[in-house]
Design a protein around this motif. Structure first.
Motif, PDB file in Angstrom:
ATOM      1  N   ARG A   1      32.545  41.016  32.898  1.00 13.33           N
ATOM      2  CA  ARG A   1      32.427  42.482  32.856  1.00 13.33           C
ATOM      3  C   ARG A   1      33.677  43.117  32.267  1.00 13.33           C
ATOM      4  NH1 ARG A   1      31.425  42.925  38.352  1.00 13.33           N
ATOM      5  NH2 ARG A   1      29.676  41.539  38.624  1.00 13.33           N
ATOM      6  N   ARG A   2      34.830  42.533  32.584  1.00 10.55           N
ATOM      7  CA  ARG A   2      36.089  43.079  32.045  1.00 10.55           C
ATOM      8  C   ARG A   2      36.298  42.680  30.593  1.00 10.55           C
ATOM      9  NH1 ARG A   2      39.866  45.418  35.098  1.00 10.55           N
ATOM     10  NH2 ARG A   2      41.562  44.518  33.876  1.00 10.55           N
ATOM     11  N   ALA A   3      35.913  41.473  30.221  1.00 11.39           N
ATOM     12  CA  ALA A   3      36.126  40.994  28.856  1.00 11.39           C
ATOM     13  C   ALA A   3      35.106  41.574  27.879  1.00 11.39           C
ATOM     14  CB  ALA A   3      36.064  39.475  28.817  1.00 11.39           C
ATOM     15  N   ARG A   4      33.900  41.796  28.334  1.00 13.58           N
ATOM     16  CA  ARG A   4      32.819  42.311  27.488  1.00 13.58           C
ATOM     17  C   ARG A   4      32.206  43.549  28.129  1.00 13.58           C
ATOM     18  NH1 ARG A   4      33.814  39.549  22.969  1.00 13.58           N
ATOM     19  NH2 ARG A   4      33.651  37.310  23.245  1.00 13.58           N
ATOM     20  N   PRO A   5      32.849  44.706  28.026  1.00 15.08           N
ATOM     21  CA  PRO A   5      32.313  45.908  28.685  1.00 15.08           C
ATOM     22  C   PRO A   5      30.966  46.368  28.129  1.00 15.08           C
ATOM     23  CG  PRO A   5      34.415  46.381  27.582  1.00 15.08           C
ATOM     24  CD  PRO A   5      34.115  44.946  27.369  1.00 15.08           C
ATOM     25  N   ALA A   6      30.625  45.954  26.919  1.00 15.04           N
ATOM     26  CA  ALA A   6      29.357  46.377  26.325  1.00 15.04           C
ATOM     27  C   ALA A   6      28.171  45.613  26.916  1.00 15.04           C
ATOM     28  CB  ALA A   6      29.390  46.173  24.813  1.00 15.04           C
ATOM     29  N   TRP A   7      28.424  44.477  27.541  1.00 19.86           N
ATOM     30  CA  TRP A   7      27.344  43.683  28.133  1.00 19.86           C
ATOM     31  C   TRP A   7      26.841  44.351  29.401  1.00 19.86           C
ATOM     32  CZ3 TRP A   7      28.851  37.796  28.003  1.00 19.86           C
ATOM     33  CH2 TRP A   7      28.940  37.379  26.669  1.00 19.86           C
ATOM     34  N   SER A   8      25.558  44.196  29.648  1.00 19.15           N
ATOM     35  CA  SER A   8      24.979  44.726  30.888  1.00 19.15           C
ATOM     36  C   SER A   8      25.323  43.794  32.051  1.00 19.15           C
ATOM     37  CB  SER A   8      23.461  44.857  30.749  1.00 19.15           C
ATOM     38  OG  SER A   8      22.875  43.577  30.681  1.00 19.15           O
ATOM     39  N   ASP A   9      25.081  44.285  33.269  1.00 23.87           N
ATOM     40  CA  ASP A   9      25.314  43.449  34.447  1.00 23.87           C
ATOM     41  C   ASP A   9      24.411  42.220  34.437  1.00 23.87           C
ATOM     42  OD1 ASP A   9      27.318  45.043  35.412  1.00 23.87           O
ATOM     43  OD2 ASP A   9      26.020  46.143  36.806  1.00 23.87           O
ATOM     44  N   ALA A  10      23.194  42.381  33.925  1.00 21.91           N
ATOM     45  CA  ALA A  10      22.263  41.252  33.857  1.00 21.91           C
ATOM     46  C   ALA A  10      22.781  40.171  32.910  1.00 21.91           C
ATOM     47  CB  ALA A  10      20.888  41.725  33.417  1.00 21.91           C
ATOM     48  N   ASP A  11      23.359  40.593  31.784  1.00 23.29           N
ATOM     49  CA  ASP A  11      23.929  39.625  30.838  1.00 23.29           C
ATOM     50  C   ASP A  11      25.095  38.871  31.467  1.00 23.29           C
ATOM     51  OD1 ASP A  11      22.134  40.347  28.838  1.00 23.29           O
ATOM     52  OD2 ASP A  11      23.506  41.843  27.976  1.00 23.29           O
ATOM     53  N   CYS A  12      25.965  39.590  32.160  1.00 21.03           N
ATOM     54  CA  CYS A  12      27.115  38.952  32.814  1.00 21.03           C
ATOM     55  C   CYS A  12      26.657  37.990  33.904  1.00 21.03           C
ATOM     56  CB  CYS A  12      28.041  40.015  33.397  1.00 21.03           C
ATOM     57  SG  CYS A  12      28.862  41.030  32.154  1.00 21.03           S
ATOM     58  N   ALA A  13      25.630  38.370  34.651  1.00 20.99           N
ATOM     59  CA  ALA A  13      25.115  37.490  35.707  1.00 20.99           C
ATOM     60  C   ALA A  13      24.476  36.246  35.111  1.00 20.99           C
ATOM     61  CB  ALA A  13      24.110  38.244  36.562  1.00 20.99           C
ATOM     62  N   MET A  14      23.760  36.404  34.000  1.00 19.90           N
ATOM     63  CA  MET A  14      23.115  35.257  33.368  1.00 19.90           C
ATOM     64  C   MET A  14      24.142  34.263  32.841  1.00 19.90           C
ATOM     65  SD  MET A  14      20.450  35.111  30.161  1.00 19.90           S
ATOM     66  CE  MET A  14      21.629  35.878  29.072  1.00 19.90           C
ATOM     67  N   VAL A  15      25.160  34.750  32.165  1.00 22.68           N
ATOM     68  CA  VAL A  15      26.196  33.865  31.634  1.00 22.68           C
ATOM     69  C   VAL A  15      26.996  33.237  32.777  1.00 22.68           C
ATOM     70  CG1 VAL A  15      28.283  33.774  30.227  1.00 22.68           C
ATOM     71  CG2 VAL A  15      26.320  35.063  29.427  1.00 22.68           C
ATOM     72  N   GLY A  16      27.282  34.011  33.811  1.00 25.19           N
ATOM     73  CA  GLY A  16      27.988  33.468  34.976  1.00 25.19           C
ATOM     74  C   GLY A  16      27.200  32.370  35.655  1.00 25.19           C
ATOM     75  N   THR A  17      25.888  32.570  35.778  1.00 24.30           N
ATOM     76  CA  THR A  17      25.017  31.549  36.372  1.00 24.30           C
ATOM     77  C   THR A  17      25.031  30.276  35.548  1.00 24.30           C
ATOM     78  OG1 THR A  17      23.603  33.272  37.278  1.00 24.30           O
ATOM     79  CG2 THR A  17      22.656  31.072  37.117  1.00 24.30           C
ATOM     80  N   ARG A  18      24.990  30.426  34.248  1.00 21.51           N
ATOM     81  CA  ARG A  18      25.000  29.243  33.380  1.00 21.51           C
ATOM     82  C   ARG A  18      26.342  28.515  33.433  1.00 21.51           C
ATOM     83  NH1 ARG A  18      21.515  31.405  28.176  1.00 21.51           N
ATOM     84  NH2 ARG A  18      19.565  31.574  29.324  1.00 21.51           N
ATOM     85  N   LEU A  19      27.421  29.251  33.541  1.00 22.50           N
ATOM     86  CA  LEU A  19      28.734  28.605  33.664  1.00 22.50           C
ATOM     87  C   LEU A  19      28.845  27.820  34.970  1.00 22.50           C
ATOM     88  CD1 LEU A  19      31.070  31.419  32.293  1.00 22.50           C
ATOM     89  CD2 LEU A  19      30.636  29.203  31.245  1.00 22.50           C
TER      90      LEU A  19
END
Length: 87
Positions: free
Chosen positions: A24-42
């Motif tokens: 969320r801090r590195a990519r402010p343009a991403w939605s919360d859903a995008d951040c959660a999806m990438v976090g889940t995959r990591l």
């Protein structure tokens, strides 16, 4: 046995929270859903690497994975223990 369970119960959700916060801090343009999806995959990738590493460690420590038993246990004693647990 409970200590690794408790450690995993804290480590993996904490890793997910850290990843989602950092994204969320590195990519402010991403939605919360995008951040959660990438976090889940990591987190899933970290779990896969740790599971693979533990499997490799087990395979390398046994001469025959199917027949080797830990701490001097034989097939007879493990069958005896299994049958006594059922009764």
């Amino acid at each position: 046995m409970l200590l690794p369970l408790a450690g995993g119960a804290l480590f993996f959700p904490g890793l997910f929270g850290l990843c989602a916060w950092a994204l969320r801090r590195a990519r402010p343009a991403w939605s919360d859903a995008d951040c959660a999806m990438v976090g889940t995959r990591l987190v899933s990738s970290v779990q896969a690497v740790l599971a693979t590493g533990s499997g490799v460690l087990i395979i390398r420590s046994c001469s025959d994975v199917i027949t080797d038993r830990g701490s001097g246990e034989t097939l007879g004693t493990s069958l005896l223990a299994a049958s006594s647990q059922q009764n």
